[in-house]
Write a protein that holds these residues in place. Sequence first.
Motif, PDB file in Angstrom:
ATOM      1  N   ASP A   1       0.823  -1.214   0.000  1.00 40.27           N
ATOM      2  CA  ASP A   1       0.000   0.000   0.000  1.00 40.27           C
ATOM      3  C   ASP A   1       0.858   1.265   0.000  1.00 40.27           C
ATOM      4  O   ASP A   1       0.517   2.252  -0.659  1.00 40.27           O
ATOM      5  CB  ASP A   1      -0.929   0.010   1.210  1.00 40.27           C
ATOM      6  CG  ASP A   1      -2.054  -1.007   1.089  1.00 40.27           C
ATOM      7  OD1 ASP A   1      -2.267  -1.499  -0.037  1.00 40.27           O
ATOM      8  OD2 ASP A   1      -2.691  -1.320   2.101  1.00 40.27           O
ATOM      9  N   ILE A   2       1.973   1.231   0.742  1.00 44.28           N
ATOM     10  CA  ILE A   2       2.829   2.412   0.803  1.00 44.28           C
ATOM     11  C   ILE A   2       3.470   2.676  -0.554  1.00 44.28           C
ATOM     12  O   ILE A   2       3.486   3.807  -1.048  1.00 44.28           O
ATOM     13  CB  ILE A   2       3.908   2.257   1.899  1.00 44.28           C
ATOM     14  CG1 ILE A   2       3.264   2.272   3.294  1.00 44.28           C
ATOM     15  CG2 ILE A   2       4.926   3.382   1.811  1.00 44.28           C
ATOM     16  CD1 ILE A   2       4.243   2.069   4.414  1.00 44.28           C
ATOM     17  N   THR A   3       4.004   1.636  -1.158  1.00 40.67           N
ATOM     18  CA  THR A   3       4.661   1.813  -2.460  1.00 40.67           C
ATOM     19  C   THR A   3       3.657   2.165  -3.560  1.00 40.67           C
ATOM     20  O   THR A   3       4.027   2.776  -4.564  1.00 40.67           O
ATOM     21  CB  THR A   3       5.417   0.533  -2.855  1.00 40.67           C
ATOM     22  OG1 THR A   3       4.521  -0.594  -2.795  1.00 40.67           O
ATOM     23  CG2 THR A   3       6.580   0.296  -1.919  1.00 40.67           C
ATOM     24  N   SER A   4       2.384   1.805  -3.347  1.00 38.91           N
ATOM     25  CA  SER A   4       1.342   2.125  -4.332  1.00 38.91           C
ATOM     26  C   SER A   4       0.636   3.434  -4.010  1.00 38.91           C
ATOM     27  O   SER A   4      -0.353   3.777  -4.662  1.00 38.91           O
ATOM     28  CB  SER A   4       0.314   0.984  -4.395  1.00 38.91           C
ATOM     29  OG  SER A   4       0.936  -0.242  -4.703  1.00 38.91           O
ATOM     30  N   PHE A   5       1.138   4.129  -2.958  1.00 39.81           N
ATOM     31  CA  PHE A   5       0.573   5.419  -2.539  1.00 39.81           C
ATOM     32  C   PHE A   5      -0.915   5.308  -2.174  1.00 39.81           C
ATOM     33  O   PHE A   5      -1.732   6.163  -2.516  1.00 39.81           O
ATOM     34  CB  PHE A   5       0.769   6.480  -3.640  1.00 39.81           C
ATOM     35  CG  PHE A   5       2.205   6.714  -3.994  1.00 39.81           C
ATOM     36  CD1 PHE A   5       3.012   7.501  -3.193  1.00 39.81           C
ATOM     37  CD2 PHE A   5       2.760   6.120  -5.121  1.00 39.81           C
ATOM     38  CE1 PHE A   5       4.354   7.700  -3.509  1.00 39.81           C
ATOM     39  CE2 PHE A   5       4.095   6.315  -5.446  1.00 39.81           C
ATOM     40  CZ  PHE A   5       4.899   7.111  -4.636  1.00 39.81           C
ATOM     41  N   ARG A   6      -1.271   4.216  -1.460  1.00 44.20           N
ATOM     42  CA  ARG A   6      -2.650   4.038  -1.035  1.00 44.20           C
ATOM     43  C   ARG A   6      -2.895   4.463   0.412  1.00 44.20           C
ATOM     44  O   ARG A   6      -3.965   4.263   0.942  1.00 44.20           O
ATOM     45  CB  ARG A   6      -3.072   2.577  -1.238  1.00 44.20           C
ATOM     46  CG  ARG A   6      -3.357   2.238  -2.688  1.00 44.20           C
ATOM     47  CD  ARG A   6      -4.158   0.951  -2.800  1.00 44.20           C
ATOM     48  NE  ARG A   6      -3.347  -0.218  -2.523  1.00 44.20           N
ATOM     49  CZ  ARG A   6      -2.754  -0.955  -3.450  1.00 44.20           C
ATOM     50  NH1 ARG A   6      -2.869  -0.623  -4.743  1.00 44.20           N
ATOM     51  NH2 ARG A   6      -2.025  -2.001  -3.126  1.00 44.20           N
ATOM     52  N   GLN A   7      -1.900   5.015   1.064  1.00 45.24           N
ATOM     53  CA  GLN A   7      -1.993   5.599   2.404  1.00 45.24           C
ATOM     54  C   GLN A   7      -2.593   4.614   3.434  1.00 45.24           C
ATOM     55  O   GLN A   7      -3.725   4.784   3.884  1.00 45.24           O
ATOM     56  CB  GLN A   7      -2.835   6.873   2.374  1.00 45.24           C
ATOM     57  CG  GLN A   7      -2.596   7.766   3.599  1.00 45.24           C
ATOM     58  CD  GLN A   7      -3.354   9.068   3.504  1.00 45.24           C
ATOM     59  OE1 GLN A   7      -4.349   9.178   2.788  1.00 45.24           O
ATOM     60  NE2 GLN A   7      -2.900  10.060   4.234  1.00 45.24           N
TER      61      GLN A   7
END
Length: 369
Positions: A91-97
């Motif tokens: 989620d972090i690497t995909s910018f999903r916060q």
Amino acid sequence: MKVKLFAFIIAPIFIIIFFTSLMSEGLPMEMPIGVVDLDHSSVTRTLIRKLDTFQSTKVRQVYRTEAEAREAITKCEIYGYIVFPENLATDITSFRQPTIHYYYNTAFFSAGTLAYKELRTITMLAKASVAQSTLRAKGVPDKQIQTVLQPVVLDAHMIGNPWTNYNAYLSTMIIPGLIMMFVSMMSIYSLGEELREDTAKKTLQDNGNSILLVLVKKMLPIAAIYIVIMACCQIYFYTYLDFPRESGWPTIMLLTVLMVFAAQGFAVFMFGICPHFRMAISICSLWSVLNFSMSGTAFPIAAMDPILQAVSYLFPLRHYFMAYQLMVFHGYPLQYAWLWIGGLIIFAATPLLVLWLVKKAFKEYEYIP
């Protein structure tokens, strides 16, 4: 009588050793916390290792479920725990916060606050670590990455106690407060003993019917004993334990002498108002205990109700604490603490207001068991 006097002298020495040994580490170390890792990724494993290297906390256990961690914090086995959710790294690497939860026990204020600080730090590191890897993968230079991750650099300075040394913060106030309590109780005891043993009238006659002379003879030896004890304690604080100070020894010893005489003066004043032995010593003990709450150490006086702020001036430890903060911790000269020094002098002089009452008690009072 000699046994009781011996106890009043030995007890403060024991207290000094006990409290300074209790907080000898200066700051709580390796407080147990927990981790709930639902992601089981290399990122969370790295974060757990980093969390375990922090000075104030130690990862006691990695729990399988949040219910287990909640039960552990309820049983006081840990002071806090952090929950790494599923797919955290993705989620972090995909910018999903993603949301990282952490819980800490504020029933234990110091432990809870320190646990919160470390858990909050590790969440910031999680964000920074992944962001750094992402930006590097995109070819952003390290210098620019640092600017993005920390656009504003804070330069914070902790004045007076930069090491956050709890021993230097608490012992320098708890021990003087307890010494003041012993001085007060011993002073009242020495006067009340005359009434209980029915020797008050003879003592007054032997001193030319001068109650002032009686008080000087009875109070000065007690003051001398506790001044020596407190002076040795100050030397122990600032030489052996190396507590921070910005003033010289004359200032420290001046505060020591004024502190002892202020406590003694207040005790004699209370005895004059209430010459009943047990009642006087009970009132003085209660007032000495309230000293700690009204000194401003545990809770700021400025945040109290205006009435309590005014009442705080009636507690000698409040005046000592303020003079100590200004002169010893911050190095201000004597003229900046004149209000608080004057307060200690007034407390030391309060027996002059009740000399006639003490004399009356010595002449007329009949001890009631």
